[in-house]
Design a protein around this motif. Structure first.
Motif, PDB file in Angstrom:
ATOM      1  N   THR A  12       0.829  -1.204   0.000  1.00  0.00           N
ATOM      2  CA  THR A  12       0.000   0.000   0.000  1.00  0.00           C
ATOM      3  C   THR A  12       0.862   1.251   0.000  1.00  0.00           C
ATOM      4  O   THR A  12       1.994   1.245   0.474  1.00  0.00           O
ATOM      5  CB  THR A  12      -0.945   0.023   1.221  1.00  0.00           C
ATOM      6  N   ILE A  13       0.291   2.316  -0.578  1.00  0.00           N
ATOM      7  CA  ILE A  13       1.023   3.577  -0.676  1.00  0.00           C
ATOM      8  C   ILE A  13       0.105   4.733  -0.283  1.00  0.00           C
ATOM      9  O   ILE A  13      -1.110   4.584  -0.229  1.00  0.00           O
ATOM     10  CB  ILE A  13       1.590   3.779  -2.097  1.00  0.00           C
ATOM     11  N   SER A  14       0.702   5.871  -0.040  1.00  0.00           N
ATOM     12  CA  SER A  14      -0.042   7.068   0.346  1.00  0.00           C
ATOM     13  C   SER A  14      -0.813   7.636  -0.842  1.00  0.00           C
ATOM     14  O   SER A  14      -0.608   7.236  -1.996  1.00  0.00           O
ATOM     15  CB  SER A  14       0.934   8.138   0.849  1.00  0.00           C
ATOM     16  N   TYR A  18       0.248   7.302  -4.652  1.00  0.00           N
ATOM     17  CA  TYR A  18      -0.641   6.756  -5.676  1.00  0.00           C
ATOM     18  C   TYR A  18      -0.810   7.739  -6.834  1.00  0.00           C
ATOM     19  O   TYR A  18      -0.846   7.342  -8.000  1.00  0.00           O
ATOM     20  CB  TYR A  18      -1.999   6.364  -5.088  1.00  0.00           C
ATOM     21  N   LYS A  46      -9.879   3.049   0.065  1.00  0.00           N
ATOM     22  CA  LYS A  46      -8.641   2.912   0.825  1.00  0.00           C
ATOM     23  C   LYS A  46      -8.626   1.524   1.453  1.00  0.00           C
ATOM     24  O   LYS A  46      -9.668   0.928   1.722  1.00  0.00           O
ATOM     25  CB  LYS A  46      -8.579   3.943   1.946  1.00  0.00           C
ATOM     26  N   ASP A  49      -5.532  -0.085   6.265  1.00  0.00           N
ATOM     27  CA  ASP A  49      -4.463   0.685   6.902  1.00  0.00           C
ATOM     28  C   ASP A  49      -4.530   2.170   6.545  1.00  0.00           C
ATOM     29  O   ASP A  49      -3.681   2.950   6.937  1.00  0.00           O
ATOM     30  CB  ASP A  49      -3.088   0.107   6.554  1.00  0.00           C
ATOM     31  N   LYS A  51      -4.216   3.463   3.622  1.00  0.00           N
ATOM     32  CA  LYS A  51      -3.442   3.764   2.415  1.00  0.00           C
ATOM     33  C   LYS A  51      -4.132   3.134   1.207  1.00  0.00           C
ATOM     34  O   LYS A  51      -5.248   2.637   1.311  1.00  0.00           O
ATOM     35  CB  LYS A  51      -2.015   3.256   2.567  1.00  0.00           C
TER      36      LYS A  51
END
Length: 75
Positions: A12-14, A18, A46, A49, A51
């Motif tokens: 996962t990314i912020s 993204y 989302k 988590d 993210k």
């Protein structure tokens, strides 16, 4: 039932990350503002988590976003 997904935390990314991912792909949504709007309007979700799972979000974006109308050329 929650519509949030439980991802691998390392996948996962912020929101900003993204947006950079979308921009690198050369597709719409290459800004944090566009990503936030997609989340607020339910086009992408989302992960648990907080993210974004880029693979899941890319699929959701494609499925939940109507193609843009192309304007006719002006004469």
């Amino acid at each position: 039932m929650s519509d949030k997904i439980t991802p691998d935390p390392q996948s996962t990314i912020s929101i900003r990350g993204y947006a950079k991912h979308r921009k690198a792909l050369g597709v719409d949504g290459g800004s944090p503002v566009a990503v936030r709007k997609a989340i607020l309007t339910g086009r992408i979700t989302k992960a648990t988590d907080g993210k974004i799972d880029p693979a899941q979000a890319d699929a959701e974006w494609e499925q939940n976003t109507a193609p843009r109308a192309v304007a006719a050329p002006r004469h």
